[in-house]
Design a protein around this motif. Structure first.
Motif, PDB file in Angstrom:
ATOM      1  N   ALA A  78      12.861 -18.664  21.018  1.00 38.13           N
ATOM      2  CA  ALA A  78      13.658 -17.925  19.970  1.00 38.13           C
ATOM      3  C   ALA A  78      14.979 -17.876  20.796  1.00 38.13           C
ATOM      4  CB  ALA A  78      13.563 -16.431  19.841  1.00 38.13           C
ATOM      5  N   THR A  79      16.201 -17.467  19.839  1.00 37.49           N
ATOM      6  CA  THR A  79      17.619 -17.227  20.553  1.00 37.49           C
ATOM      7  C   THR A  79      17.591 -15.710  20.824  1.00 37.49           C
ATOM      8  OG1 THR A  79      18.134 -18.892  19.093  1.00 37.49           O
ATOM      9  CG2 THR A  79      20.052 -17.642  19.938  1.00 37.49           C
ATOM     10  N   ILE A  80      17.856 -15.390  22.081  1.00 32.26           N
ATOM     11  CA  ILE A  80      17.579 -14.196  22.438  1.00 32.26           C
ATOM     12  C   ILE A  80      18.717 -13.808  23.506  1.00 32.26           C
ATOM     13  CG2 ILE A  80      15.017 -13.573  22.040  1.00 32.26           C
ATOM     14  CD1 ILE A  80      14.993 -13.574  25.385  1.00 32.26           C
TER      15      ILE A  80
ATOM     16  N   TRP B 243      -0.826 -16.680  15.566  1.00 29.33           N
ATOM     17  CA  TRP B 243      -0.655 -15.226  15.212  1.00 29.33           C
ATOM     18  C   TRP B 243       0.772 -15.025  14.736  1.00 29.33           C
ATOM     19  CZ3 TRP B 243       2.933 -11.041  16.377  1.00 29.33           C
ATOM     20  CH2 TRP B 243       2.527  -9.881  15.773  1.00 29.33           C
ATOM     21  N   ASN B 244       0.594 -14.031  13.483  1.00 25.46           N
ATOM     22  CA  ASN B 244       1.864 -13.658  12.860  1.00 25.46           C
ATOM     23  C   ASN B 244       1.934 -12.174  12.219  1.00 25.46           C
ATOM     24  OD1 ASN B 244       4.620 -14.975  11.950  1.00 25.46           O
ATOM     25  ND2 ASN B 244       3.933 -14.023  10.063  1.00 25.46           N
ATOM     26  N   ARG B 245       2.859 -11.589  12.591  1.00 26.07           N
ATOM     27  CA  ARG B 245       2.948 -10.136  11.981  1.00 26.07           C
ATOM     28  C   ARG B 245       2.156 -10.167  10.379  1.00 26.07           C
ATOM     29  NH1 ARG B 245       8.473  -7.105  11.391  1.00 26.07           N
ATOM     30  NH2 ARG B 245       8.829  -8.626   9.914  1.00 26.07           N
ATOM     31  N   SER B 246       2.860 -11.105   9.508  1.00 23.35           N
ATOM     32  CA  SER B 246       2.522 -10.889   8.078  1.00 23.35           C
ATOM     33  C   SER B 246       1.372 -12.271   8.086  1.00 23.35           C
ATOM     34  CB  SER B 246       3.265 -11.436   7.042  1.00 23.35           C
ATOM     35  OG  SER B 246       4.540 -11.071   7.705  1.00 23.35           O
ATOM     36  N   ARG B 247       0.202 -11.904   7.776  1.00 23.39           N
ATOM     37  CA  ARG B 247      -0.953 -12.930   7.831  1.00 23.39           C
ATOM     38  C   ARG B 247      -0.687 -13.955   6.914  1.00 23.39           C
ATOM     39  NH1 ARG B 247      -5.873 -12.268  10.806  1.00 23.39           N
ATOM     40  NH2 ARG B 247      -7.502 -13.901  10.268  1.00 23.39           N
TER      41      ARG B 247
ATOM     42  N   GLY C  25       7.838 -18.239  11.407  1.00 25.80           N
ATOM     43  CA  GLY C  25       8.644 -18.027  10.140  1.00 25.80           C
ATOM     44  C   GLY C  25       9.150 -19.271   9.874  1.00 25.80           C
ATOM     45  N   SER C  26      10.430 -19.535   9.629  1.00 24.11           N
ATOM     46  CA  SER C  26      11.056 -20.935   8.928  1.00 24.11           C
ATOM     47  C   SER C  26      10.705 -21.931   9.976  1.00 24.11           C
ATOM     48  CB  SER C  26      12.350 -20.691   8.771  1.00 24.11           C
ATOM     49  OG  SER C  26      12.576 -19.569   7.933  1.00 24.11           O
ATOM     50  N   MET C  27      11.193 -21.433  11.381  1.00 21.16           N
ATOM     51  CA  MET C  27      10.803 -22.439  12.526  1.00 21.16           C
ATOM     52  C   MET C  27       9.519 -22.479  13.008  1.00 21.16           C
ATOM     53  SD  MET C  27      13.989 -23.618  12.870  1.00 21.16           S
ATOM     54  CE  MET C  27      14.203 -24.169  14.406  1.00 21.16           C
ATOM     55  N   GLY C  28       8.877 -21.315  13.599  1.00 21.37           N
ATOM     56  CA  GLY C  28       7.797 -21.356  13.806  1.00 21.37           C
ATOM     57  C   GLY C  28       6.711 -22.096  13.207  1.00 21.37           C
TER      58      GLY C  28
ATOM     59  N   SER D 204       6.293 -18.788  21.832  1.00 22.96           N
ATOM     60  CA  SER D 204       6.736 -17.856  20.443  1.00 22.96           C
ATOM     61  C   SER D 204       8.208 -18.052  20.003  1.00 22.96           C
ATOM     62  CB  SER D 204       6.748 -16.331  21.235  1.00 22.96           C
ATOM     63  OG  SER D 204       7.822 -16.473  22.535  1.00 22.96           O
ATOM     64  N   MET D 205       8.238 -17.795  18.669  1.00 22.02           N
ATOM     65  CA  MET D 205       9.436 -18.170  17.932  1.00 22.02           C
ATOM     66  C   MET D 205       9.617 -17.063  16.964  1.00 22.02           C
ATOM     67  SD  MET D 205      11.573 -20.079  17.825  1.00 22.02           S
ATOM     68  CE  MET D 205      12.667 -21.223  17.125  1.00 22.02           C
ATOM     69  N   LEU D 206       9.779 -15.925  17.637  1.00 19.44           N
ATOM     70  CA  LEU D 206      10.134 -14.632  17.027  1.00 19.44           C
ATOM     71  C   LEU D 206      11.562 -14.502  16.468  1.00 19.44           C
ATOM     72  CD1 LEU D 206       7.683 -12.494  18.988  1.00 19.44           C
ATOM     73  CD2 LEU D 206       7.406 -12.956  16.699  1.00 19.44           C
ATOM     74  N   ALA D 207      11.899 -13.630  15.593  1.00 19.89           N
ATOM     75  CA  ALA D 207      13.276 -13.472  15.095  1.00 19.89           C
ATOM     76  C   ALA D 207      14.347 -13.319  15.947  1.00 19.89           C
ATOM     77  CB  ALA D 207      13.284 -12.415  14.078  1.00 19.89           C
ATOM     78  N   ASP D 208      14.091 -12.054  16.959  1.00 15.59           N
ATOM     79  CA  ASP D 208      15.202 -11.612  17.830  1.00 15.59           C
ATOM     80  C   ASP D 208      14.544 -10.722  18.966  1.00 15.59           C
ATOM     81  OD1 ASP D 208      14.421  -9.428  16.452  1.00 15.59           O
ATOM     82  OD2 ASP D 208      16.192  -9.288  14.975  1.00 15.59           O
TER      83      ASP D 208
ATOM     84  N   LEU E 155      24.795 -13.961  12.540  1.00 17.51           N
ATOM     85  CA  LEU E 155      25.642 -12.831  13.124  1.00 17.51           C
ATOM     86  C   LEU E 155      24.816 -12.454  14.459  1.00 17.51           C
ATOM     87  CD1 LEU E 155      27.665 -10.664  12.991  1.00 17.51           C
ATOM     88  CD2 LEU E 155      26.236  -9.493  11.549  1.00 17.51           C
ATOM     89  N   LYS E 156      23.755 -12.351  14.444  1.00 13.32           N
ATOM     90  CA  LYS E 156      22.840 -12.093  15.506  1.00 13.32           C
ATOM     91  C   LYS E 156      23.393 -12.958  16.879  1.00 13.32           C
ATOM     92  CE  LYS E 156      19.366 -14.249  16.537  1.00 13.32           C
ATOM     93  NZ  LYS E 156      18.130 -14.753  16.982  1.00 13.32           N
ATOM     94  N   ASP E 157      23.213 -14.189  16.586  1.00 18.05           N
ATOM     95  CA  ASP E 157      23.575 -15.152  17.638  1.00 18.05           C
ATOM     96  C   ASP E 157      25.167 -14.959  18.136  1.00 18.05           C
ATOM     97  OD1 ASP E 157      21.274 -15.999  17.364  1.00 18.05           O
ATOM     98  OD2 ASP E 157      21.481 -17.780  16.646  1.00 18.05           O
TER      99      ASP E 157
END
Ligand code: NAP
Length: 292
Positions: A92-94, A29-33, A9-12, A61-65, A237-239
């Motif tokens: 990631a921030t989890i 590897w990324n979910r959307s190629r 994503g933006s960070m990874g 890994s640098m996934l969203a959540d 908000l997640k964080d």
């Protein structure tokens, strides 16, 4: 090093690119190629599944959540197939709860686990200037240090328990959220007296509150500029929610976080979740009767 990178994503995207530029061999590897295109052009190997990235010396890994990590690592059965001895560095921030669950699962499958969330937005990641807050087995951190050096300006080792890195990160983002909120409210107060918030922020960031948070977010708030989103409000908000949950687990109250959470819920209700965290400025302005 021979590494895998999951989550572009933006960070990874920026982090994997810097690892590649520093001469590491990177499997992505990324979910959307689509997101793998630029990295492939720069020499990364694109793999079809997350499991294929879990080989070599380490995988970052640098996934969203939490949900994304759960979907990829746990539901996707990746850990069962991981090469023994590989080190997984989760940046990631989890939540603290998921971190503890991941520690146990990695142990079960013979994979070392390092928590290494980062301070810095995508522009900072692109400049390889992230601050990396790392916790876990010291030897595992030593082994991945060359990649940390390629993507960050400094690694802060904060303990041998991975959860400690996540608590640091959540506390830091709680403070960030509070700073954006107070800046938004103060800017709104200025506007109420027909004072240009830019003039106010110029004084404040050169006196009481210098530094990138008040300067960067302050400018966006004063400009009413919430796009492009460097740090999306919905991730903010997640964080804040994660900080509240972490605090509640140990009976610590974070009243300011509760206020910011409610304001971010208002952001989402107005369809602004994908705008920058600075969009808290719009909430404060709207409450003061100004639509911006
Ligand atoms: P982002 O741009 O939204 O990227 C999220 C990544 O997670 C993408 O690769 C996305 O894949 C993937 N993903 C999401 N849900 C998934 C799922 N269910 N299964 C598989 N993959 C999934 O987010 P970001 O800004 O890079 O942030 C990544 C992490 O860094 C977050 O934990 C964030 O809190 C943290 N962080 C962000 C910043 C910041 O300023 N942005 C700063 C410090 C830390 P697709 O491409 O397929 O959607």
């Amino acid at each position: 090093m021979d590494i895998g990178f999951i989550g572009l994503g933006s960070m990874g995207q920026a982090m994997a690119l810097n690892a590649l530029k520093a001469g590491h061999t990177v499997r992505v590897w990324n979910r959307s190629r689509d997101a793998t295109k630029q990295l492939a052009e720069q020499g990364a190997t694109v793999v079809d599944t997350a499991a294929e990235a879990f080989v070599g010396e380490a995988v970052f890994s640098m996934l969203a959540d939490d949900a994304a990590l759960r979907a990829v690592l746990i539901d996707g059965g990746v850990l069962q197939q991981a090469q023994k001895g590989v080190i997984h560095v989760n940046m990631a921030t989890i939540s603290i709860a998921l971190c503890d669950e991941l520690v146990a699962l990695h142990q079960q499958h013979g994979v070392a686990y390092v928590a290494a969330p980062v301070l810095g937005r995508p522009d900072v990641a692109a400049a390889a200037k992230l601050n990396i807050v790392a916790a876990g087995d010291d030897e595992a951190i030593n082994r991945v240090q060359p990649v940390f050096d390629a993507i960050g300006q400094k690694t802060w080792r904060v303990g041998s328990k991975p959860q400690h890195a996540n608590v640091f990160k959540l506390a830091a983002n709680f403070m960030l959220a509070a700073a954006i909120e107070t800046t938004s409210e103060a800017a709104s107060l200025m506007s109420g007296y027909d004072i240009d918030p830019h003039a106010f922020l110029d004084v404040i960031t050169n006196t009481l509150f210098p530094g990138p948070v008040y300067q960067g977010y302050g400018r966006m708030i004063a400009d009413h500029r919430y796009e492009p989103a460097l740090f999306k409000a919905k991730l903010g908000l997640k964080d804040v929610r994660l900080a509240l949950a972490a605090a509640e687990t140990v009976n610590v109250a974070l009243p300011v976080a509760s206020v910011v959470r409610d304001n971010l819920i208002e952001v989402l209700a107005h369809g602004d979740g994908d705008k920058d965290f600075a969009v808290l400025g719009r909430v404060a302005a709207r409450r003061a009767g100004r639509a911006v």
